[in-house]
Design a protein around this motif. Structure first.
Motif, PDB file in Angstrom:
ATOM      1  N   VAL A 261       0.778  -1.038  -0.142  1.00 10.99           N
ATOM      2  CA  VAL A 261      -0.120  -0.066   0.017  1.00 10.99           C
ATOM      3  C   VAL A 261       0.760   1.192   0.030  1.00 10.99           C
ATOM      4  N   ASN A 262       2.052   1.302   0.462  1.00 12.47           N
ATOM      5  CA  ASN A 262       3.036   2.446   0.546  1.00 12.47           C
ATOM      6  C   ASN A 262       3.495   2.574  -0.753  1.00 12.47           C
ATOM      7  N   ILE A 265       0.731   4.157  -2.809  1.00 17.32           N
ATOM      8  CA  ILE A 265       0.622   5.720  -2.485  1.00 17.32           C
ATOM      9  C   ILE A 265       1.731   6.450  -2.985  1.00 17.32           C
ATOM     10  N   ALA A 266       2.774   5.946  -2.880  1.00 14.14           N
ATOM     11  CA  ALA A 266       4.130   6.726  -3.418  1.00 14.14           C
ATOM     12  C   ALA A 266       4.021   6.744  -5.035  1.00 14.14           C
ATOM     13  N   GLU A 267       3.286   5.900  -5.691  1.00 12.32           N
ATOM     14  CA  GLU A 267       3.268   6.002  -7.173  1.00 12.32           C
ATOM     15  C   GLU A 267       2.080   6.954  -7.632  1.00 12.32           C
ATOM     16  N   ALA A 275      -5.834   2.634  -0.737  1.00 13.42           N
ATOM     17  CA  ALA A 275      -4.508   2.167  -0.188  1.00 13.42           C
ATOM     18  C   ALA A 275      -4.349   3.035   1.141  1.00 13.42           C
ATOM     19  N   GLU A 276      -4.555   4.180   1.093  1.00 14.31           N
ATOM     20  CA  GLU A 276      -4.764   5.120   2.549  1.00 14.31           C
ATOM     21  C   GLU A 276      -5.739   4.680   3.184  1.00 14.31           C
ATOM     22  N   SER A 280      -4.776   2.999   6.905  1.00 10.01           N
ATOM     23  CA  SER A 280      -5.009   3.700   8.416  1.00 10.01           C
ATOM     24  C   SER A 280      -5.462   2.504   9.279  1.00 10.01           C
ATOM     25  N   TYR A 281      -5.954   1.496   8.997  1.00 12.60           N
ATOM     26  CA  TYR A 281      -6.438   0.353   9.733  1.00 12.60           C
ATOM     27  C   TYR A 281      -5.195  -0.755   9.870  1.00 12.60           C
ATOM     28  N   ILE A 282      -4.178  -0.724   9.328  1.00 11.03           N
ATOM     29  CA  ILE A 282      -3.211  -1.688   9.681  1.00 11.03           C
ATOM     30  C   ILE A 282      -1.803  -0.799  10.079  1.00 11.03           C
TER      31      ILE A 282
END
Length: 474
Positions: A261-262, A265-267, A275-276, A280-282
């Motif tokens: 997910v990071n 987000i970066a891409e 993904a955000e 936020s949950y994990i």
């Protein structure tokens, strides 16, 4: 050994003996009395109360009680009865399979109560001593606690073992097959070494002569309540949600998911918003595993109440609720007593246990076995003994996330915390004795010579042996 230690041991064993004599919830009462004497009279520091264990048991029992009130438990019993009656000659295998699966899903062995009358009926119809299938079934319902994804014992052990490199799904993947195969091998051995012919049992013949044997009533045909099937569906979906959530917050799943997910987000991916949300949950985990099981189970109960339209005022009248609350009091008293004593001699126990367990790893299972027969709970036993074993074996988390050395011993030995059958006081054990009108399931005059001792010890020994074969592979 000084006089104070002797007195403390006398109080510990005396409280347990008194609890056995009082029976049922009295075991918890006697445990509390023992804590008073050990702390206020003999000067020991009070131990920890296993609140998390008690709360998980309460929340699981609440959900099952709601399902029982909705008729779901009766529906499951009817399904299980059809399974038993479809192949009655194999009752020695089917009975423990049914009780094992019920406990696996429910997280409590008290669900076996509802199956005991059915097992007795089917066994009598096949001229099989009910003691054989009953003893294995009761033992299987206890051992399945160490494989159930929603049991307090498994939740605690996964919490201890995950930092040592063992993931939640991997642990379930070891404990479920090893314990189930151990129970099935026990059923095979007991079937071979036991004279199953009921007609040859002297006690049965005497009771038959005196008119104490109930005539077979055949299959139970109780009307299924309107919300029964729906309550079962809600409960099973809830259990699946627990397993799914507990797996996603396990490091073996969470870390790769977080990396992915990071990256999204970066891409600036089109999925970055999702993904955000997932991140936020994990990261960090909002709800720990024990809190998740409590809240999910209470949510299951709420959904059953709402959609099955049951009266919450009647939930406390359900047999599962009563037996579950008795179990909570027993865990409170006895586990508190055990932790008070163990904590007082933690250093000495670690010194002795560390040397012996390193040389003979199976002795950890032996320690679990004898502790559980006194502490009356799989979860309470694990909580009282595991920290001492971890310290004694100098087990610590590795820097690279790999499995810690010697931690496999805990994984392999875990099934041994299920020796609740040694003292013939556990509710399902006593229920089996009382409901078997043939008299084949009995407690001998020497207390320990009862129908459950050999099958139980054998099932634990086989489960642990399989654990020691499988766990080191990882």
């Amino acid at each position: 050994m000084d006089i104070l230690l002797i007195l403390q041991i006398i109080v510990l064993l005396g409280a347990i003996f008194l609890g056995v004599r009082l029976g049922g919830i009295g075991i918890g009462f006697a445990g509390g009395l023992g804590v008073v004497v050990l702390t206020l009279i003999l000067g020991m520091k009070v131990g920890n109360i296993p609140w998390d264990v008690i709360l998980i048991i309460m929340s699981v029992i609440a959900a099952i009680s709601a399902m029982q009130l909705a008729g779901g438990l009766d529906y499951l019993v009817q399904v299980a009865e059809k399974i038993l009656r479809s192949n009655p000659k194999y009752i020695n295998y089917l009975a423990p399979t049914v009780t094992y699966v019920l406990t696996l899903l429910a997280g409590t062995g008290h669900t076996a109560f509802s199956m005991i009358p059915v097992i007795v009926e089917v066994a009598k119809e096949q001229n099989i001593k009910p003691s054989a299938p009953l003893s294995i079934a009761v033992v299987s319902s206890q051992i399945a606690i160490t494989a159930s994804p929603v049991s307090a014992a498994v939740v605690y052990m996964t919490g201890v073992l995950e930092p040592l490199g063992w993931s939640y799904p991997l642990l379930l993947g070891i404990w479920i097959p090893t314990t189930f195969v151990g129970c099935m091998l026990t059923a095979f051995i007991i079937s071979k070494i036991t004279d199953l012919d009921l007609s040859k049992d002297e006690v049965y013949q005497e009771r038959l002569k005196n008119g104490l044997i109930k005539a077979s009533t055949g299959a139970i045909h109780t009307e299924v309540k309107p919300g029964a099937k729906l309550s079962v569906l809600i409960f099973l979906l809830g259990v699946l949600c627990v397993v799914f959530y507990a797996t996603t917050i396990s490091d073996v799943v969470r870390k790769p998911m977080l990396d992915y997910v990071n990256m999204l987000i970066a891409e600036g991916s089109s999925l970055s918003a999702l993904a955000e949300f997932v991140k936020s949950y994990i990261d960090p985990v909002r709800l720990p595993r024990d809190g998740a099981i409590m809240s999910f189970m209470l949510s299951i109960a709420a959904l059953i109440v709402i959609f099955c339209k049951i009266n919450t005022a009647k939930i406390f009248e359900q047999s599962v609720f009563k037996s579950g609350m008795v179990a909570c009091v027993c865990v409170l008293g006895v586990a508190w007593l055990g932790d008070t004593f163990v904590a007082g001699y933690k250093g000495q126990i670690q010194d002795i246990a560390g040397d012996l367990a390193t040389k003979l790893p199976f002795l950890v299972a032996v320690a679990f076995f004898f502790a559980s027969m006194l502490l009356y709970s799989q979860a309470a036993t694990a909580k009282a003994i595991v920290p001492t074993i971890v310290a004694a074996l100098s087990i610590s988390a590795t820097s690279d996330g790999s499995v810690a050395a010697n931690s496999y011993i805990l994984v392999a030995s875990f099934a041994a915390v299920s020796a609740l059958f040694v003292l013939p006081t556990y509710p399902t054990l006593l229920g089996a004795v009382q409901m078997d009108d043939t008299g084949s399931t009995r407690i001998g005059k020497y207390v320990f010579n009862h129908a459950f001792l050999i099958p139980g010890t054998l099932a634990i020994a086989l489960s642990v042996a399989l654990g020691f074969l499988v766990a080191p592979l990882f």
